[in-house]
Write a protein that holds these residues in place. Structure first.
Motif, mmCIF file in Angstrom:
data_model
loop_
_atom_site.group_PDB
_atom_site.id
_atom_site.type_symbol
_atom_site.label_atom_id
_atom_site.label_comp_id
_atom_site.label_asym_id
_atom_site.label_seq_id
_atom_site.Cartn_x
_atom_site.Cartn_y
_atom_site.Cartn_z
ATOM 1 N N GLN A 180 0.825 -1.200 0.000
ATOM 2 C CA GLN A 180 0.000 0.000 0.000
ATOM 3 C C GLN A 180 0.868 1.263 0.000
ATOM 4 N N ASP B 214 3.862 1.574 -1.137
ATOM 5 C CA ASP B 214 4.540 1.712 -2.433
ATOM 6 C C ASP B 214 3.575 2.210 -3.510
ATOM 7 N N LEU B 215 2.303 1.930 -3.374
ATOM 8 C CA LEU B 215 1.327 2.360 -4.376
ATOM 9 C C LEU B 215 0.897 3.822 -4.211
ATOM 10 N N ARG B 216 1.108 4.372 -3.025
ATOM 11 C CA ARG B 216 0.751 5.787 -2.792
ATOM 12 C C ARG B 216 1.638 6.701 -3.616
#
Length: 172
Positions: free
Chosen positions: A166, A168-170
């Motif tokens: 999560q 890393d996806l922000r």
């Protein structure tokens, strides 16, 4: 005389700062998945194997996961129930990643989650793929454990891996 005293005070501070900076720089270069850089006998010989290299590979991985792919730690094998999917040549890379690269023990997964928690930069494409696959393995293992203590430990690992993905996806 004042300048000499000041130098004596600043010198240790500068040494400590440089030591911390050097340690942090080395920490960021540390491999999250060290086994990805080792070639093992009898496996599909790849150095730093990566499954997803195109949109088609991403779609194939999604299809494999939907088909019920299992990563079993005790036997260290990957099972795909769909024989047609399992027979694809490109699945060999995924098998190497799941069987030989992903951490399988709880202690190795905890080491990984600790390193992921310290990271400040985004994961590489290969490390992101491996982290997601480790999350899949950890979730499947959690479903198979029987004791409450094991369940709590594996649940914590799942949560930590999910947070890393999560994070890393922000957007940065």
């Amino acid at each position: 005389m004042r300048i000499t005293n000041m130098r004596r005070w600043w010198a240790p501070l500068i040494v400590v700062y440089l030591s911390v900076h050097l340690a942090a720089a080395q920490h960021h270069r540390k491999a999250l998945y060290p086994s990805a850089h080792r070639i093992k006998r009898g496996t599909y010989s790849l150095i730093d194997p990566t499954f997803q290299r195109s949109v088609e590979d991403v779609n194939l991985l999604f299809e494999i996961l939907l088909a019920g792919m299992q990563i079993q730690g005790v036997e260290h094998t990957m099972l795909i129930p769909d024989e047609e999917l399992a027979s694809l040549r490109s699945v060999q890379k995924l098998e190497v990643i799941c069987n030989d690269v992903l951490p399988k023990s709880l202690s190795d997964i905890r080491r990984l989650t600790a390193e992921l928690a310290w990271r400040r930069q985004p994961l590489s494409r290969q490390d992101f793929e491996r982290t997601v696959l480790t999350l899949v393995y950890t979730t499947q293992t959690l479903a198979r454990v029987s004791t409450q203590q094991q369940r709590e430990a594996w649940t914590d690992a799942v949560i930590q891996l999910f947070r890393a993905v999560q994070k890393d996806l922000r957007p940065s």
